[in-house]
Design a protein around this motif. Sequence first.
Motif, PDB file in Angstrom:
ATOM      1  N   TRP A 179     -11.529 -25.846 -40.672  1.00  0.00           N
ATOM      2  CA  TRP A 179     -12.710 -26.716 -40.687  1.00  0.00           C
ATOM      3  C   TRP A 179     -13.657 -26.356 -39.537  1.00  0.00           C
ATOM      4  CZ3 TRP A 179     -14.470 -30.109 -36.965  1.00  0.00           C
ATOM      5  CH2 TRP A 179     -15.473 -30.996 -37.365  1.00  0.00           C
TER       6      TRP A 179
ATOM      7  N   GLN B 170     -15.105 -36.526 -36.338  1.00  0.00           N
ATOM      8  CA  GLN B 170     -16.223 -36.475 -37.284  1.00  0.00           C
ATOM      9  C   GLN B 170     -16.486 -37.846 -37.920  1.00  0.00           C
ATOM     10  OE1 GLN B 170     -15.548 -34.330 -41.054  1.00  0.00           O
ATOM     11  NE2 GLN B 170     -13.402 -34.098 -40.473  1.00  0.00           N
TER      12      GLN B 170
ATOM     13  N   ASN C 277     -18.435 -32.634 -45.080  1.00  0.00           N
ATOM     14  CA  ASN C 277     -17.410 -31.752 -45.656  1.00  0.00           C
ATOM     15  C   ASN C 277     -17.859 -31.136 -46.980  1.00  0.00           C
ATOM     16  OD1 ASN C 277     -15.562 -32.011 -43.567  1.00  0.00           O
ATOM     17  ND2 ASN C 277     -14.615 -33.836 -44.435  1.00  0.00           N
ATOM     18  N   ARG C 278     -18.609 -31.900 -47.755  1.00  0.00           N
ATOM     19  CA  ARG C 278     -19.148 -31.350 -49.012  1.00  0.00           C
ATOM     20  C   ARG C 278     -20.130 -30.222 -48.714  1.00  0.00           C
ATOM     21  NH1 ARG C 278     -20.757 -36.727 -52.519  1.00  0.00           N
ATOM     22  NH2 ARG C 278     -18.662 -37.479 -52.976  1.00  0.00           N
TER      23      ARG C 278
ATOM     24  N   GLY D 147     -14.678 -30.323 -50.647  1.00  0.00           N
ATOM     25  CA  GLY D 147     -15.121 -31.264 -49.618  1.00  0.00           C
ATOM     26  C   GLY D 147     -14.573 -32.654 -49.842  1.00  0.00           C
TER      27      GLY D 147
ATOM     28  N   SER E 195     -12.221 -32.583 -35.634  1.00  0.00           N
ATOM     29  CA  SER E 195     -12.107 -32.981 -37.045  1.00  0.00           C
ATOM     30  C   SER E 195     -11.782 -34.459 -37.177  1.00  0.00           C
ATOM     31  CB  SER E 195     -11.052 -32.127 -37.769  1.00  0.00           C
ATOM     32  OG  SER E 195      -9.801 -32.249 -37.147  1.00  0.00           O
TER      33      SER E 195
ATOM     34  N   SER F 106      -7.706 -28.232 -39.561  1.00  0.00           N
ATOM     35  CA  SER F 106      -8.720 -28.433 -38.525  1.00  0.00           C
ATOM     36  C   SER F 106      -9.276 -27.112 -38.010  1.00  0.00           C
ATOM     37  CB  SER F 106      -8.134 -29.230 -37.348  1.00  0.00           C
ATOM     38  OG  SER F 106      -7.735 -30.511 -37.769  1.00  0.00           O
TER      39      SER F 106
ATOM     40  N   TYR G   4     -18.608 -38.797 -43.076  1.00  0.00           N
ATOM     41  CA  TYR G   4     -18.117 -37.433 -42.827  1.00  0.00           C
ATOM     42  C   TYR G   4     -17.831 -36.673 -44.122  1.00  0.00           C
ATOM     43  CZ  TYR G   4     -13.420 -39.465 -43.486  1.00  0.00           C
ATOM     44  OH  TYR G   4     -12.316 -40.104 -43.991  1.00  0.00           O
ATOM     45  N   GLU G   5     -17.677 -37.386 -45.239  1.00  0.00           N
ATOM     46  CA  GLU G   5     -17.457 -36.698 -46.521  1.00  0.00           C
ATOM     47  C   GLU G   5     -18.680 -35.865 -46.909  1.00  0.00           C
ATOM     48  OE1 GLU G   5     -16.515 -37.646 -51.200  1.00  0.00           O
ATOM     49  OE2 GLU G   5     -15.537 -38.859 -49.662  1.00  0.00           O
TER      50      GLU G   5
ATOM     51  N   LEU H  67     -10.691 -32.588 -49.123  1.00  0.00           N
ATOM     52  CA  LEU H  67     -10.411 -32.516 -47.684  1.00  0.00           C
ATOM     53  C   LEU H  67     -10.761 -33.821 -46.979  1.00  0.00           C
ATOM     54  CD1 LEU H  67     -11.630 -28.871 -46.986  1.00  0.00           C
ATOM     55  CD2 LEU H  67      -9.281 -29.703 -46.888  1.00  0.00           C
ATOM     56  N   SER H  68     -11.800 -34.499 -47.452  1.00  0.00           N
ATOM     57  CA  SER H  68     -12.178 -35.798 -46.880  1.00  0.00           C
ATOM     58  C   SER H  68     -11.113 -36.853 -47.174  1.00  0.00           C
ATOM     59  CB  SER H  68     -13.529 -36.253 -47.433  1.00  0.00           C
ATOM     60  OG  SER H  68     -14.550 -35.374 -47.010  1.00  0.00           O
TER      61      SER H  68
ATOM     62  N   THR I  39      -8.310 -36.188 -44.811  1.00  0.00           N
ATOM     63  CA  THR I  39      -8.710 -36.676 -43.488  1.00  0.00           C
ATOM     64  C   THR I  39      -8.581 -38.197 -43.422  1.00  0.00           C
ATOM     65  OG1 THR I  39     -10.296 -34.852 -43.272  1.00  0.00           O
ATOM     66  CG2 THR I  39     -10.583 -36.717 -41.778  1.00  0.00           C
TER      67      THR I  39
END
Length: 348
Positions: free
Chosen positions: A333, A198, A74-75, A83, A195, A330, A70-71, A86-87, A90
């Motif tokens: 996102w 993911q 996010n990137r 990204g 979120s 979220s 999921y990273e 935020l990863s 998460t």
Amino acid sequence: MKNSVKVLQIAFTYIGTVVGAGFATGQEILQFFTRYGKWGILTILLSTLLFVWLGTKMMLLAREIKAASYEDLNRKLFGERAGRALSLFTLIVLIGVNSVMLAGAGSVFMEHLGLHYQTGLWITLIFTFLLLGRGIKGVMQLNSIVVPLMLILSLVIIFNTAVSPGAARFLTLETDTPLLAAWVSPLMYSAFNLSMAQAVLVPIGSHTESRKAIVMGGVIGGAGVGFMLMAGHFALSANMPGIVQYEIPMGSIAQQLGTTVQLIYVLLIFMEIFSTFVADVYGVTLQLKQYIHVPPMLISVTVLVICYVTSQFGFSSLLSVLYPIFGLFSLFWAFMLGAYKSKGKTGN
């Protein structure tokens, strides 16, 4: 035939990932939908549309960019630096939530099955370790067993509620809460759960060759989540306002259906916790694998040990701080995911 099986596996894994302990107990449905009375029907429909649209889009984007975790997604949405940050956030929330879920599994064994709390933890950990060895296939196979049982139980609850005196209450139930709060609630609920999901939906998307299977699986999965939300809301509304006093409202409803159904319900609560726990640990392992170059199973064992240790102390105070922040993240996102313009169709 093979494609149909794949579609159902995707759909069931989607449903099983979203339907965690909070959903299974009825607390999430009560807090996000039923407390808003007759508006609950419309807000559940809005939430269902978001699950269908954004869940499918997430998996398609993961397939398009060949996301390893999921990273990578996010990137793509936020850029390299944001990204990654935020990863990481998460990741912390996922480990925190998994620790609470593991503690919940221990409580189910202790309170409902008469076994020791630690026994429940170790059974969950051992079976999680065994399933993780099968990768995403193991996660999907587990949900292919658990989710149909959950759907059957939802139908039983619907039929039982339909003949109760308060069956039509979901259409007339009044609420003192502001109308704006009622319409913000499904946005928060869908964004938060997507979120969190993911960690599982991204690897499903990147490992699925057929675009059509992802689309069909996303549509059926999102609609399935909506159906279960509606079933829970229907039953809870019929028992309002007295049902609010129970810590496990759906457990109280299951109790009315007899001892057998109640036992099945308790086992399903554990299976729902277990399936979400396995899926999340798998997703976390994939993300950490991009940074820590050791065998994946060693990473998974480390994550399980962290979850075990933190489940002994309780994570509720930390999560009470992280949850609201993660809820706002979220929403942002989900907006970025919805606004992202894909390159278009690739493959079948």
